[in-house]
Enzyme design. Structure first.
Site, short mmCIF file in Angstrom:
data_model
loop_
_atom_site.label_atom_id
_atom_site.label_comp_id
_atom_site.label_asym_id
_atom_site.label_seq_id
_atom_site.Cartn_x
_atom_site.Cartn_y
_atom_site.Cartn_z
N GLY A 71 -21.81 -24.86 16.40
CA GLY A 71 -21.88 -23.49 16.90
C GLY A 71 -20.57 -22.73 16.80
N GLN A 72 -19.51 -23.39 16.34
CA GLN A 72 -18.22 -22.71 16.29
C GLN A 72 -18.27 -21.55 15.30
OE1 GLN A 72 -14.90 -25.44 15.74
NE2 GLN A 72 -16.11 -27.02 16.73
N GLY A 73 -17.57 -20.50 15.67
CA GLY A 73 -17.61 -19.27 14.88
C GLY A 73 -17.43 -19.49 13.40
#
Lengths: 185, 528
Positions: A71-73
């Site tokens: 989910g990290q940018g």
């Protein structure tokens, strides 16, 4: 369900379903998938996912292959490459992170408007996670903030969950299983 | 006066401040694990350091030199040798002539009424007098590594025109630099142990650049108006000025560009996204807008409900691109940059349009063209003169012909005021017999014309006309009257001639108007 399917079920050959697990970083995607796995296969330490990982678990009638996306940018642009393969989506929301609810909404809107998703009747299961945190928003509030009532052309369902204890997960997976079955018949 | 700490959208802690704060900086002061940053609050002559949401340390700047005469006077007052009135007189005289200024206590004493002086003296005379400066701005400077979580030194600007660099662990003064004026804002880059630049905007409207191993400013940027905000972008300095402009300078003081802003600047901050290699400047404006500039190009404008008084861009919680703003009425706003956001340069500077720089496919110059150009260049004046003379002659000839036509009424339009008439003629037929129709119109507004006649003049060897003279009935204004007659061509040699038509007024010999009809060649054969 035909006779063959039932026969396959008895023999332990279950239908394979590809599911995408999406959501912002630190929302609990990996923890949820970990909880759904059989207890002897669960990992003890959950670390931030890099890129993605593929996990498998079985329910009474289906065999799930989950693409647990990071989910990290900087990894979120990977998501769209897996939309085609996905037959269902699990979208996890950190109910305690009020500030980033707008970011979750933004990512959800991008997902729903993507050409690989937009015209498919693909079931979406929302997990309003981290209900154990003191200031967490209720699942109703989360669905309001994400404007889920605007999703008209896809079946969706929201569950309040606590992935650490595993509360609420089974209800969601049961719904997903029913949806996939009705989709096939 | 409180120091408030927010987490997410909620207030996390509050601690009361002793004095009005003039600056705030967050920094890592040690290498202990887990890494916990400290917050430094500057107020008055002190820096209060908070750690783990609790007061941790207080640093006070060293006192300034005290006037010896002043010290003597207070010494005498303590011993009771002089009374308050004498003390006041003596202090007044020191204040006026000596270059070392008086302490705050003496100045306070001088401002008192005579009856209050004694109490004040009794209360304060036991303490030694001190002279303290006040911190005006605060910044941080990495000690030896450029890492995000590296240990940082505090950089402090004071009212006494000094800039101090403090050691983060022991709070010793590592470096002391002197400026020509009190600093108001600063921007610090680099590392203390390697090389650094402290860019300081001062109250005299100048910007000075301080470097390592020099206690005096190396470069000076003189501004035309006072600076309101100061940000370094790369090696350049971007300054928001009080004359509603945004200016950029190299650090040696060379002006690069100037952009005009729609409203006065209230605050400035830099917007740095190293992951995308993006650097820009955020400006809070007095018209309730926040504008984003990359170089001098406006990239984006955010409307805010109130005037923004301070801006900070950076990581907040788990989001890298977060913009935090406070407003004048005490609001706190948080905006998160979209992951998919793109910044496109809209070049706002008025200049030549893009199409102008597209090369046209111009053919090669021929020898004829070159010769002609040369000739035109050499004989330009003569050619112009000849052209002008011919033009004048042409105009004269045209005017002469027009006058002649008017005088002899040769035109098919009558210019006379009493009988304004218009006529056109139509010839029909292939020959030898033609039908000639004259359409006569009275163009007057309301007056009818009477007593008109039509007469024809023609070569009688060629044409024969049934009635060479006709009377015209009364002409009502505006209506077209067709007058018809038949012409017969008597020649079979295929020649044609002109028939002249005159409209005449009875009793006058000169015609009102004249028309020339070019007769077509007769193509038919006369049946004899």
């Amino acid at each position: 369900m035909g006779l063959f399917d039932r026969l396959a079920g008895w023999l332990g050959l279950k239908k394979e379903v590809n599911v995408l697990c999406l959501g912002l970083d630190n929302s609990g995607k990996t923890t949820i998938i970990n909880q759904l796995k059989p207890s002897n296969a669960q990992a003890q330490d959950i670390v931030p996912t890099i890129g993605f990982s593929i996990e498998k678990f079985k329910t009474s009638s289906l065999s799930f292959t989950v693409f647990d996306m990071s989910g990290q940018g900087r990894y979120r642009n990977l998501w769209e490459h897996y939309y085609k393969e996905g037959q269902a989506i699990i979208f996890v929301i950190d109910s305690a992170d009020k500030l980033r609810m707008v970011v979750a909404k933004e990512e959800l809107d991008t997902l729903l408007n993507h050409s690989d998703i937009k015209h498919r009747r693909i079931p979406i299961l929302f997990f309003a996670n981290k209900m154990d945190v003191r200031d967490a928003l209720s699942s109703v509030k989360v669905s309001q903030l994400l404007c889920l009532e605007n999703i008209k052309d896809k079946p969706w369902h929201i569950c309040a969950t606590d992935a650490l204890k595993g509360e609420g997960l089974q209800e969601g997976v049961d719904w997903l299983q029913d949806q996939i079955k009705t989709m096939r018949t | 006066m409180k120091l408030k700490v927010y987490r997410g959208t909620a207030l996390m802690s509050e601690s009361a401040l002793l004095d009005l704060p003039s600056g705030l900086a967050a920094f890592f002061m040690d290498l202990h694990e887990p890494r916990v940053p400290a917050v430094a609050v500057a107020s008055g002559p002190c820096v209060y350091v908070y750690k783990n949401l609790r007061p941790y340390f207080k640093f006070t700047l060293p006192g300034l030199e005290v006037n010896a005469l002043e010290q003597d006077l207070w010494q005498q007052a303590r011993e009771g040798q002089i009374d308050p009135v004498t003390l006041k007189e003596m202090l007044e005289s020191i204040r006026k002539k000596v270059d070392v200024p008086l302490s705050v206590r003496s100045l306070h004493f001088l401002s008192l009424e005579t009856e209050d002086m004694d109490d004040f003296l009794q209360l304060h005379k036991q303490q030694p007098i001190r002279r303290q400066t006040v911190i005006t701005c605060i910044g941080t400077l990495k000690k030896s590594t450029a890492d995000d979580d590296g240990v940082s030194c505090l950089v402090i600007g004071t009212e006494s025109c000094h800039v101090y660099v403090l050691d983060p662990e022991a709070f010793l003064i590592l470096s002391k630099m002197t400026l020509p004026a009190p600093p108001t804002m600063m921007d610090v880059t680099g590392q203390f142990d390697v090389e650094y630049r402290i860019t300081v905007a001062c109250r005299n409207g100048n910007i000075y650049v301080l470097r390592r191993e020099s206690d005096k400013p190396k470069y000076c940027i003189e501004l035309s108006s006072h600076p309101v905000g100061l940000v370094r972008v790369g090696k350049n300095v971007v300054v928001g000025c009080s004359d509603e402009s945004l200016q950029s300078f190299t650090q040696k003081g060379k002006k690069l560009w100037k952009a005009v802003l729609p409203a006065p600047v209230t605050t400035m901050a830099s917007m740095d996204l190293p992951a995308r290699g993006f650097q820009a400047v955020l400006l809070g404006l007095a018209n309730c807008e926040v504008q984003l500039y990359r170089d001098k190009n406006l990239l984006s404008t955010i409307k805010t409900p109130d005037v923004v008084t301070s801006i900070c861009f950076g990581r907040y919680g788990r989001e890298d691109g977060t913009l935090v703003m406070t407003t004048r009425k005490g609001g706190l706003m948080v905006k998160i940059l979209k992951r998919t956001a793109t910044f496109e340069d809209r070049d706002s500077a008025p200049g030549p349009p893009l199409a102008q720089s597209v090369r046209l496919n111009v053919p090669k110059k021929t020898k004829l063209y070159v010769d002609q150009t040369l000739r035109e260049r050499e004989n330009g004046a003569a050619m112009h003169g000849a052209f002008q003379m011919d033009l004048s002659r042409l105009r004269l000839a045209a005017a002469k012909a027009y006058v002649k036509a008017l005088e002899s009424s040769l035109a098919p339009m009558s210019a006379s005021l009493t009988e304004p008439l218009k006529m056109n003629a139509v010839v029909q037929g292939l020959g030898p017999s033609f039908k000639l129709t004259l359409n006569v119109q009275n163009t007057a507004a309301c007056r009818p014309v009477m007593n008109l006649a039509v007469s024809f003049l023609y070569d009688e060897s060629l044409y024969r006309m049934r009635s060479p003279y006709m009377r015209i009935p009364l002409l009502v204004p505006g209506l077209i009257y067709p007058v018809e007659t038949f012409v017969e061509c008597t020649s079979d040699k295929g020649v044609s001639d002109i028939i002249k038509v005159f409209v005449l007024h009875e009793g006058k010999s000169s015609p009102l108007l004249t028309a020339h009809i070019n007769m077509p060649v007769s193509e038919g054969l006369t049946l004899n």
